[in-house]
Design a protein around this motif. Structure first.
Motif, PDB file in Angstrom:
ATOM      1  N   ASP A 183       0.849  -1.196   0.000  1.00  0.00           N
ATOM      2  CA  ASP A 183       0.000   0.000   0.000  1.00  0.00           C
ATOM      3  C   ASP A 183       0.880   1.240   0.000  1.00  0.00           C
ATOM      4  O   ASP A 183       1.519   1.577   0.990  1.00  0.00           O
ATOM      5  CB  ASP A 183      -0.891  -0.023   1.245  1.00  0.00           C
ATOM      6  CG  ASP A 183      -1.868   1.148   1.274  1.00  0.00           C
ATOM      7  OD1 ASP A 183      -1.815   2.000   0.351  1.00  0.00           O
ATOM      8  OD2 ASP A 183      -2.668   1.225   2.224  1.00  0.00           O
ATOM      9  N   PHE A 184       0.894   1.939  -1.131  1.00  0.00           N
ATOM     10  CA  PHE A 184       1.772   3.104  -1.268  1.00  0.00           C
ATOM     11  C   PHE A 184       1.216   4.351  -0.584  1.00  0.00           C
ATOM     12  O   PHE A 184       1.785   5.433  -0.697  1.00  0.00           O
ATOM     13  CB  PHE A 184       2.033   3.397  -2.749  1.00  0.00           C
ATOM     14  CG  PHE A 184       3.036   2.456  -3.372  1.00  0.00           C
ATOM     15  CD1 PHE A 184       3.401   1.290  -2.724  1.00  0.00           C
ATOM     16  CD2 PHE A 184       3.604   2.732  -4.603  1.00  0.00           C
ATOM     17  CE1 PHE A 184       4.324   0.406  -3.283  1.00  0.00           C
ATOM     18  CE2 PHE A 184       4.534   1.871  -5.174  1.00  0.00           C
ATOM     19  CZ  PHE A 184       4.892   0.701  -4.518  1.00  0.00           C
ATOM     20  N   THR A 185       0.104   4.207   0.101  1.00  0.00           N
ATOM     21  CA  THR A 185      -0.401   5.340   0.874  1.00  0.00           C
ATOM     22  C   THR A 185       0.107   5.288   2.315  1.00  0.00           C
ATOM     23  O   THR A 185      -0.113   6.227   3.084  1.00  0.00           O
ATOM     24  CB  THR A 185      -1.942   5.350   0.887  1.00  0.00           C
ATOM     25  OG1 THR A 185      -2.420   4.174   1.562  1.00  0.00           O
ATOM     26  CG2 THR A 185      -2.489   5.376  -0.531  1.00  0.00           C
ATOM     27  N   GLN A 186       0.793   4.202   2.657  1.00  0.00           N
ATOM     28  CA  GLN A 186       1.357   4.068   3.994  1.00  0.00           C
ATOM     29  C   GLN A 186       2.622   4.909   4.114  1.00  0.00           C
ATOM     30  O   GLN A 186       3.497   4.877   3.229  1.00  0.00           O
ATOM     31  CB  GLN A 186       1.676   2.604   4.300  1.00  0.00           C
ATOM     32  CG  GLN A 186       0.455   1.700   4.382  1.00  0.00           C
ATOM     33  CD  GLN A 186      -0.434   2.060   5.573  1.00  0.00           C
ATOM     34  OE1 GLN A 186       0.039   2.317   6.671  1.00  0.00           O
ATOM     35  NE2 GLN A 186      -1.742   2.099   5.320  1.00  0.00           N
ATOM     36  N   GLY A 187       2.731   5.645   5.193  1.00  0.00           N
ATOM     37  CA  GLY A 187       3.870   6.543   5.370  1.00  0.00           C
ATOM     38  C   GLY A 187       5.202   5.834   5.338  1.00  0.00           C
ATOM     39  O   GLY A 187       6.166   6.312   4.708  1.00  0.00           O
ATOM     40  N   ALA A 188       5.317   4.685   6.002  1.00  0.00           N
ATOM     41  CA  ALA A 188       6.583   3.952   6.054  1.00  0.00           C
ATOM     42  C   ALA A 188       7.002   3.484   4.664  1.00  0.00           C
ATOM     43  O   ALA A 188       8.192   3.525   4.311  1.00  0.00           O
ATOM     44  CB  ALA A 188       6.458   2.760   6.999  1.00  0.00           C
ATOM     45  N   THR A 189       6.040   3.055   3.876  1.00  0.00           N
ATOM     46  CA  THR A 189       6.348   2.595   2.520  1.00  0.00           C
ATOM     47  C   THR A 189       6.814   3.749   1.645  1.00  0.00           C
ATOM     48  O   THR A 189       7.779   3.626   0.882  1.00  0.00           O
ATOM     49  CB  THR A 189       5.117   1.928   1.882  1.00  0.00           C
ATOM     50  OG1 THR A 189       4.686   0.850   2.701  1.00  0.00           O
ATOM     51  CG2 THR A 189       5.435   1.410   0.493  1.00  0.00           C
ATOM     52  N   VAL A 190       6.147   4.883   1.759  1.00  0.00           N
ATOM     53  CA  VAL A 190       6.551   6.077   1.000  1.00  0.00           C
ATOM     54  C   VAL A 190       7.958   6.511   1.412  1.00  0.00           C
ATOM     55  O   VAL A 190       8.787   6.874   0.575  1.00  0.00           O
ATOM     56  CB  VAL A 190       5.556   7.234   1.222  1.00  0.00           C
ATOM     57  CG1 VAL A 190       6.065   8.512   0.561  1.00  0.00           C
ATOM     58  CG2 VAL A 190       4.183   6.865   0.678  1.00  0.00           C
ATOM     59  N   LEU A 191       8.234   6.462   2.709  1.00  0.00           N
ATOM     60  CA  LEU A 191       9.564   6.822   3.205  1.00  0.00           C
ATOM     61  C   LEU A 191      10.627   5.883   2.624  1.00  0.00           C
ATOM     62  O   LEU A 191      11.711   6.334   2.216  1.00  0.00           O
ATOM     63  CB  LEU A 191       9.585   6.763   4.724  1.00  0.00           C
ATOM     64  CG  LEU A 191      10.923   7.090   5.409  1.00  0.00           C
ATOM     65  CD1 LEU A 191      11.323   8.533   5.121  1.00  0.00           C
ATOM     66  CD2 LEU A 191      10.823   6.837   6.907  1.00  0.00           C
ATOM     67  N   ALA A 192      10.321   4.590   2.576  1.00  0.00           N
ATOM     68  CA  ALA A 192      11.270   3.620   2.028  1.00  0.00           C
ATOM     69  C   ALA A 192      11.518   3.876   0.540  1.00  0.00           C
ATOM     70  O   ALA A 192      12.662   3.793   0.067  1.00  0.00           O
ATOM     71  CB  ALA A 192      10.741   2.203   2.235  1.00  0.00           C
ATOM     72  N   LEU A 193      10.459   4.185  -0.187  1.00  0.00           N
ATOM     73  CA  LEU A 193      10.609   4.501  -1.616  1.00  0.00           C
ATOM     74  C   LEU A 193      11.463   5.745  -1.810  1.00  0.00           C
ATOM     75  O   LEU A 193      12.311   5.805  -2.715  1.00  0.00           O
ATOM     76  CB  LEU A 193       9.229   4.689  -2.244  1.00  0.00           C
ATOM     77  CG  LEU A 193       8.410   3.418  -2.483  1.00  0.00           C
ATOM     78  CD1 LEU A 193       6.986   3.777  -2.883  1.00  0.00           C
ATOM     79  CD2 LEU A 193       9.069   2.560  -3.564  1.00  0.00           C
ATOM     80  N   PHE A 194      11.239   6.750  -0.969  1.00  0.00           N
ATOM     81  CA  PHE A 194      12.050   7.964  -1.025  1.00  0.00           C
ATOM     82  C   PHE A 194      13.525   7.615  -0.800  1.00  0.00           C
ATOM     83  O   PHE A 194      14.401   8.073  -1.533  1.00  0.00           O
ATOM     84  CB  PHE A 194      11.579   8.955   0.042  1.00  0.00           C
ATOM     85  CG  PHE A 194      12.533  10.095   0.279  1.00  0.00           C
ATOM     86  CD1 PHE A 194      12.558  11.187  -0.577  1.00  0.00           C
ATOM     87  CD2 PHE A 194      13.415  10.063   1.359  1.00  0.00           C
ATOM     88  CE1 PHE A 194      13.445  12.237  -0.365  1.00  0.00           C
ATOM     89  CE2 PHE A 194      14.298  11.110   1.577  1.00  0.00           C
ATOM     90  CZ  PHE A 194      14.318  12.193   0.712  1.00  0.00           C
TER      91      PHE A 194
END
Length: 453
Positions: A183-194
């Motif tokens: 789920d790319f709306t999850q903050g942790a996942t977005v942070l990891a992608l960044f």
């Protein structure tokens, strides 16, 4: 008087390491050691996240602070032995891939306590040392086909990258398809992608500390956004070794089982060929190979790697091995063992900064990029596999694909080893299969049918 003392000291250092002979300078070696440290010190955050009890292993893991301290001490010891004995500009630390095997295949997969797993690591180091100082090393190196060696490296890279993707939440479990997109709306996942994008940009730009800089930037952004805890301090005295030191020796009798034999064999195989490849690659980049393309003092270099593994196991961490990131120091001018000694000194300083590293280690989103990038770097060996010949392509592919899909480096290695003789016999080339390979095939068949849980 002070000037004279410094001159004499510099002269002795130059003479011991052969700095002038190799066309380097003390200043250049100091800089190279620093660059090497920056390129590989991410292990201080990633290793505790894999082996520690605050990560996926939970209560089954080694105390996180103990892992951190043991990681730093193992890097110090291993790099010093390499620098002072073998005198190569190659630093050592607990290896990526082997720490994953230790945690996910041995402790989680087989249910083996981490204390016994450390004993297995120690045994693999002892065997490695014996092989390194005898001619048995050359016989084993010649027995294992190059194509399988390349496949193991790529497979371990795929497994490590899969761990990073899972920790980041980019890949998640799915009851219908086993795995799916997170789920790319999850903050942790977005942070990891960044963090992944930033690390890749740094890497492509040629920054020697790309992985470290990516971790730092991701951690800072995570703290600012509340996704990562803020450290409760900066400096602390090294602690935790009282919980791990000597456990490998205490539990050594428990390591003499058929199940542990497969574990030790896998650790030995991966470390043996990974170390050999790293040593040759780094030495070649530094122009240290002789006219025949051979590595001078190869026995000393491999022995140093084995000593690092034994010391690391006794201290309390997984297999310690030569780091390919040493090429960063070589590119900065490092040519002698002084580079490795300087790297060791930096790791000695770093062990006093646990409060900072533990925050990073506790966040899968922060360390995910490091694992994925390490996987990318290890996958470079894919290009050297001869995919046009099925007798090589089949066992190589099975080795690579089974490591992440079975969540086990050992399973992938074993499957590849079993299929290689099969396809060679089918090709009518059974005479080319070394006797050692037949022995390994029997061992791994026994593992699957008698020992695997």
């Amino acid at each position: 008087m002070v000037t004279g003392l410094l001159t004499r000291t510099r002269g002795r250092v130059d003479s011991f390491f052969g700095i002038g002979i190799h066309g380097s300078t003390v200043r250049r070696e100091l800089m190279a050691g620093t660059v090497t440290f920056l390129a590989m010190c991410y292990v201080l955050a990633v290793n505790p996240s894999i082996l520690g009890d605050q990560g996926d292993l939970g209560a089954q893991g080694i105390p996180t602070q103990a892992v951190f301290t043991a990681t730093a001490v193992a890097a110090v010891v291993g790099s010093l032995v390499m620098g002072l004995w073998a005198r190569y500009p190659i630093a050592l630390a607990p290896g990526m891939g082997l720490n994953a095997f230790f945690a996910y295949s041995v402790v989680l997969g087989m249910g083996i306590p981490w204390q016994v797993a450390l004993s297995g690591t120690l045994l693999s180091g002892v065997i490695f040392f014996v092989l390194a100082v005898t001619k048995i090393r050359e016989k084993i190196l010649n027995a294992i086909p190059l194509q399988l060696k390349l496949a193991v490296a790529a497979g371990v890279g795929a497994f490590v990258a899969f761990l990073g993707l899972k920790n980041a939440g980019i890949v998640v479990d799915d009851p219908a398809t086993l795995v799916g997109l997170g789920d790319f709306t999850q903050g942790a996942t977005v942070l990891a992608l960044f963090g992944l994008v930033l690390t890749v940009v740094f890497l492509v730009r040629g920054w020697h500390g790309a992985v470290l800089y990516g971790i730092v930037a991701t951690a800072v952004i995570g703290m600012l956004t509340g996704l990562v805890d803020i450290p409760d301090g900066v400096v602390s005295m090294p602690q935790g070794l009282d919980q791990t030191f000597g456990q490998a020796l205490i539990h050594l009798p428990d390591a003499f089982t058929a199940q542990m034999a497969v574990v030790v064999l896998t650790m030995l195989f991966v470390d043996f060929f990974d170390a050999s490849g790293t040593l040759i690659g780094v030495a070649n980049q530094a122009g240290l190979l002789n006219a025949k393309g051979e590595l001078p003092r190869a026995s000393s270099a491999l022995s140093a790697d084995a000593v690092g593994t034994m010391a690391g196991a006794v201290i309390g961490t997984s297999t310690t091995t030569a780091y390919v990131e040493s090429t960063a120091g070589v590119s900065a001018g490092g040519r002698t063992g002084l580079t490795a000694v300087v790297t060791a000194a930096w790791f000695a300083v770093a062990m006093f900064f646990f409060p900072i590293f533990v925050v990073v280690a506790g966040s899968g989103a922060v360390t995910a990029a490091a694992l994925i990038v390490v996987g990318v770097l290890m996958a470079r060996s894919l290009g050297d596999i001869d995919w046009s010949r099925l007798e090589f392509a089949v066992p190589a592919f099975i080795t690579i694909i089974m490591m992440p899909l079975t969540y086990s480096i050992a399973n992938g290695l074993a499957m590849g080893m079993i299929f290689y003789p099969v396809v060679m016999v089918a090709r009518g080339r059974f005479r080319e299969v070394h006797p050692v390979m037949w022995v390994l095939t029997v061992v791994f068949l026994a593992y699957f049918f008698l020992l695997a849980e």
